[in-house]
Scaffold this motif. Structure first.
Motif, PDB file in Angstrom:
ATOM      1  N   ALA A 183       0.813  -1.207   0.000  1.00  0.00           N
ATOM      2  CA  ALA A 183       0.000   0.000   0.000  1.00  0.00           C
ATOM      3  C   ALA A 183       0.854   1.269   0.000  1.00  0.00           C
ATOM      4  N   GLN A 184       2.108   1.164   0.470  1.00  0.00           N
ATOM      5  CA  GLN A 184       3.047   2.281   0.479  1.00  0.00           C
ATOM      6  C   GLN A 184       4.219   1.969  -0.455  1.00  0.00           C
ATOM      7  N   PRO A 185       4.873   3.010  -1.014  1.00  0.00           N
ATOM      8  CA  PRO A 185       5.952   2.743  -1.970  1.00  0.00           C
ATOM      9  C   PRO A 185       7.207   2.172  -1.328  1.00  0.00           C
ATOM     10  N   GLN A 186       7.367   2.377  -0.018  1.00  0.00           N
ATOM     11  CA  GLN A 186       8.524   1.879   0.714  1.00  0.00           C
ATOM     12  C   GLN A 186       8.056   1.324   2.054  1.00  0.00           C
ATOM     13  N   GLN A 187       8.975   0.689   2.770  1.00  0.00           N
ATOM     14  CA  GLN A 187       8.663   0.239   4.126  1.00  0.00           C
ATOM     15  C   GLN A 187       8.205   1.426   4.964  1.00  0.00           C
ATOM     16  N   ILE A 188       7.087   1.272   5.678  1.00  0.00           N
ATOM     17  CA  ILE A 188       6.576   2.341   6.523  1.00  0.00           C
ATOM     18  C   ILE A 188       6.846   2.060   7.995  1.00  0.00           C
ATOM     19  N   ILE A 193       8.763   8.197   4.909  1.00  0.00           N
ATOM     20  CA  ILE A 193       8.858   8.150   3.453  1.00  0.00           C
ATOM     21  C   ILE A 193       8.641   9.557   2.901  1.00  0.00           C
ATOM     22  N   PRO A 194       9.669  10.172   2.296  1.00  0.00           N
ATOM     23  CA  PRO A 194       9.516  11.537   1.772  1.00  0.00           C
ATOM     24  C   PRO A 194       8.864  11.560   0.395  1.00  0.00           C
ATOM     25  N   GLN A 195       7.799  10.786   0.269  1.00  0.00           N
ATOM     26  CA  GLN A 195       7.022  10.764  -0.976  1.00  0.00           C
ATOM     27  C   GLN A 195       5.578  10.417  -0.671  1.00  0.00           C
ATOM     28  N   ILE A 196       4.660  11.305  -1.045  1.00  0.00           N
ATOM     29  CA  ILE A 196       3.230  11.013  -1.014  1.00  0.00           C
ATOM     30  C   ILE A 196       2.693  11.355  -2.392  1.00  0.00           C
ATOM     31  N   ASP A 197       2.185  10.363  -3.091  1.00  0.00           N
ATOM     32  CA  ASP A 197       1.750  10.467  -4.481  1.00  0.00           C
ATOM     33  C   ASP A 197       2.976  10.491  -5.399  1.00  0.00           C
ATOM     34  N   PHE A 199       5.774  11.841  -8.342  1.00  0.00           N
ATOM     35  CA  PHE A 199       6.570  13.042  -8.552  1.00  0.00           C
ATOM     36  C   PHE A 199       6.194  13.722  -9.863  1.00  0.00           C
ATOM     37  N   THR A 200       6.311  15.049  -9.872  1.00  0.00           N
ATOM     38  CA  THR A 200       6.078  15.826 -11.084  1.00  0.00           C
ATOM     39  C   THR A 200       7.421  16.260 -11.667  1.00  0.00           C
ATOM     40  N   GLU A 201       7.392  16.899 -12.821  1.00  0.00           N
ATOM     41  CA  GLU A 201       8.627  17.333 -13.470  1.00  0.00           C
ATOM     42  C   GLU A 201       9.392  18.350 -12.625  1.00  0.00           C
ATOM     43  N   SER A 202       8.697  19.077 -11.766  1.00  0.00           N
ATOM     44  CA  SER A 202       9.346  20.099 -10.935  1.00  0.00           C
ATOM     45  C   SER A 202      10.154  19.501  -9.793  1.00  0.00           C
ATOM     46  N   GLY A 203       9.951  18.202  -9.524  1.00  0.00           N
ATOM     47  CA  GLY A 203      10.584  17.574  -8.373  1.00  0.00           C
ATOM     48  C   GLY A 203       9.675  17.510  -7.159  1.00  0.00           C
ATOM     49  N   TYR A 204       8.584  18.289  -7.176  1.00  0.00           N
ATOM     50  CA  TYR A 204       7.576  18.196  -6.130  1.00  0.00           C
ATOM     51  C   TYR A 204       6.650  17.019  -6.426  1.00  0.00           C
ATOM     52  N   THR A 205       6.099  16.418  -5.363  1.00  0.00           N
ATOM     53  CA  THR A 205       5.092  15.383  -5.573  1.00  0.00           C
ATOM     54  C   THR A 205       3.739  16.039  -5.840  1.00  0.00           C
ATOM     55  N   ARG A 206       2.810  15.240  -6.328  1.00  0.00           N
ATOM     56  CA  ARG A 206       1.469  15.752  -6.579  1.00  0.00           C
ATOM     57  C   ARG A 206       0.812  16.207  -5.270  1.00  0.00           C
ATOM     58  N   PRO A 222      -3.318  34.308  -5.014  1.00  0.00           N
ATOM     59  CA  PRO A 222      -2.396  33.663  -5.954  1.00  0.00           C
ATOM     60  C   PRO A 222      -0.968  34.187  -5.848  1.00  0.00           C
ATOM     61  N   GLU A 223      -0.796  35.318  -5.182  1.00  0.00           N
ATOM     62  CA  GLU A 223       0.534  35.933  -5.096  1.00  0.00           C
ATOM     63  C   GLU A 223       1.398  35.331  -3.992  1.00  0.00           C
ATOM     64  N   ILE A 224       0.804  34.581  -3.049  1.00  0.00           N
ATOM     65  CA  ILE A 224       1.592  34.023  -1.951  1.00  0.00           C
ATOM     66  C   ILE A 224       2.532  32.937  -2.476  1.00  0.00           C
ATOM     67  N   ALA A 225       3.809  33.025  -2.099  1.00  0.00           N
ATOM     68  CA  ALA A 225       4.774  31.978  -2.438  1.00  0.00           C
ATOM     69  C   ALA A 225       4.599  30.830  -1.448  1.00  0.00           C
ATOM     70  N   VAL A 226       4.418  29.614  -1.976  1.00  0.00           N
ATOM     71  CA  VAL A 226       4.175  28.448  -1.125  1.00  0.00           C
ATOM     72  C   VAL A 226       5.121  27.324  -1.536  1.00  0.00           C
ATOM     73  N   SER A 227       5.728  26.691  -0.550  1.00  0.00           N
ATOM     74  CA  SER A 227       6.531  25.497  -0.785  1.00  0.00           C
ATOM     75  C   SER A 227       6.133  24.447   0.239  1.00  0.00           C
ATOM     76  N   ALA A 228       6.109  23.180  -0.180  1.00  0.00           N
ATOM     77  CA  ALA A 228       5.698  22.104   0.720  1.00  0.00           C
ATOM     78  C   ALA A 228       6.574  20.874   0.508  1.00  0.00           C
ATOM     79  N   THR A 229       6.835  20.169   1.584  1.00  0.00           N
ATOM     80  CA  THR A 229       7.454  18.846   1.539  1.00  0.00           C
ATOM     81  C   THR A 229       6.561  17.913   2.342  1.00  0.00           C
ATOM     82  N   CYS A 230       6.023  16.892   1.699  1.00  0.00           N
ATOM     83  CA  CYS A 230       5.052  16.011   2.348  1.00  0.00           C
ATOM     84  C   CYS A 230       5.687  14.643   2.617  1.00  0.00           C
ATOM     85  N   VAL A 231       5.617  14.223   3.868  1.00  0.00           N
ATOM     86  CA  VAL A 231       6.291  13.011   4.323  1.00  0.00           C
ATOM     87  C   VAL A 231       5.289  12.093   5.017  1.00  0.00           C
TER      88      VAL A 231
END
Length: 339
Positions: A183-188, A193-197, A199-206, A222-231
């Protein structure tokens, strides 16, 4: 009103039914829908036994509000069908979230967007909802320029199979056996696991891109700069977010605590000296978004850092959907059979 729950046997569907029992203990005008595999299963809600029905194109002719908590492809198929039949559709998937014609709603933040729905309303990703709940009140102090959100997301966000995998894998690994991810891409078990869904071309996951795009849409910013890392972390229930905000003008931690304390649905737990801060075990089963560890960001003079925790199945999904329905009724935005 006649309520339909599509995906009634799933984790979010069952949480929706629990909340209906909690908030409306007399309400039994329900239709429980699921896949063909689950059809015929019996479920008790508010003292009445219901037989789960297979979801078909004909399931919505008598429905006022349809909650859809199923696969994205099911939402794409049945959402428009239910809306065409006259139901207000409240969808939990990503199918319609970024459609300009579909409101993406957290009622405490942008409930007014329900006034322009065309039959379908989306609820955000379960990690987006708590983020915008804490960002929204803080904008009163100063406009926000940048959001950095690093999530620690429980396995229940990936469904029942992922929860079972964590339980079984933990037992196996503890006894020296091999972890066999499915059910998960790696051992949980005993891992993060630094991946949920995918990856896109930008290097961010969906999943990360969802947080970026959905936050801007809900906040109308729309002007707010947002960055996320989902684990993904080996926790059964509740998502956590390490949140860093950059404001146009400096905002003190005291001012932030005051604004957050006044926000409906948010509770401040912030006394680090006494080891008081939000944790997944405390948030599980609660309706609220909890925030603590509120402090000046050491890397920016106009920044704040904080720790946010909420039950992803409750406010992250089922409760938000029910609150949308309640707000839609209050605003006269339900146009189904019962008016």
């Amino acid at each position: 009103m006649k309520l339909a729950i599509v995906g009634a046997t799933g984790a979010v569907g069952q949480e929706t039914l629990r909340l209906i029992e909690e908030r409306y203990p007399q309400h039994d005008n329900l239709k429980l829908l699921a896949s063909k595999r689950s059809a015929g299963r019996k479920m008790d809600v508010n003292g009445k036994t219901f037989a789960v029905e297979e979801t078909t194109d004909d399931s919505f002719s008598d429905v006022d509000i349809a909650f859809i908590s199923a696969r994205t492809e099911d939402s794409r198929r049945f959402g428009p069908v239910a809306a065409q039949a006259g139901a207000l559709v409240i969808d939990d998937s990503s199918a319609f979230r970024m459609d300009p014609a579909v409101p993406l709603v957290v009622p405490e933040v942008n409930g007014e967007d329900l006034d322009w729905h065309n039959g379908i309303v989306s609820i955000p990703n379960c990690s987006t909802t708590p983020l915008v709940m804490v960002v929204h009140p803080l904008r009163q102090a100063s406009p926000i320029r940048r959001i950095v959100a690093d999530t620690y997301q429980s396995v229940s966000g990936a469904g029942g199979a992922a929860m079972n995998e964590l339980r079984d894998q933990t037992r196996t690994v503890m006894h020296g056996g091999p972890a066999e991810p499915d059910a998960q891409p790696q051992q949980i078990a005993f891992n993060v696991i630094p991946q949920i869904d995918s990856f896109t071309e930008s290097g961010y996951t969906r999943e990360e891109q969802k947080m970026i795009d959905e936050s801007r849409k809900i906040l109308h910013a729309p002007e707010i700069a947002v960055s996320a890392t989902c684990v993904r972390v080996p926790v059964f229930v509740s998502h956590c977010i390490a949140t860093h905000l950059e404001f146009e003008e400096a905002v003190s931690p005291g001012e932030a605590r005051e604004l957050l304390s006044e926000m409906p649905g948010v509770k401040v737990l912030d006394d680090p000296g006494s080891s008081v801060y939000p944790m997944p075990v405390d948030a599980a089963g609660s309706n609220d978004v909890f925030v603590g560890r509120i402090r000046k960001d050491a890397s920016h003079s106009n920044g704040l850092a904080m720790w946010v925790v909420t039950d992803n199945l409750v406010k992250g999904a089922a409760l938000n959907a029910l609150q949308i329905a309640e707000n839609a009724v209050f605003r006269g935005a339900v146009h189904g059979k019962s008016k």
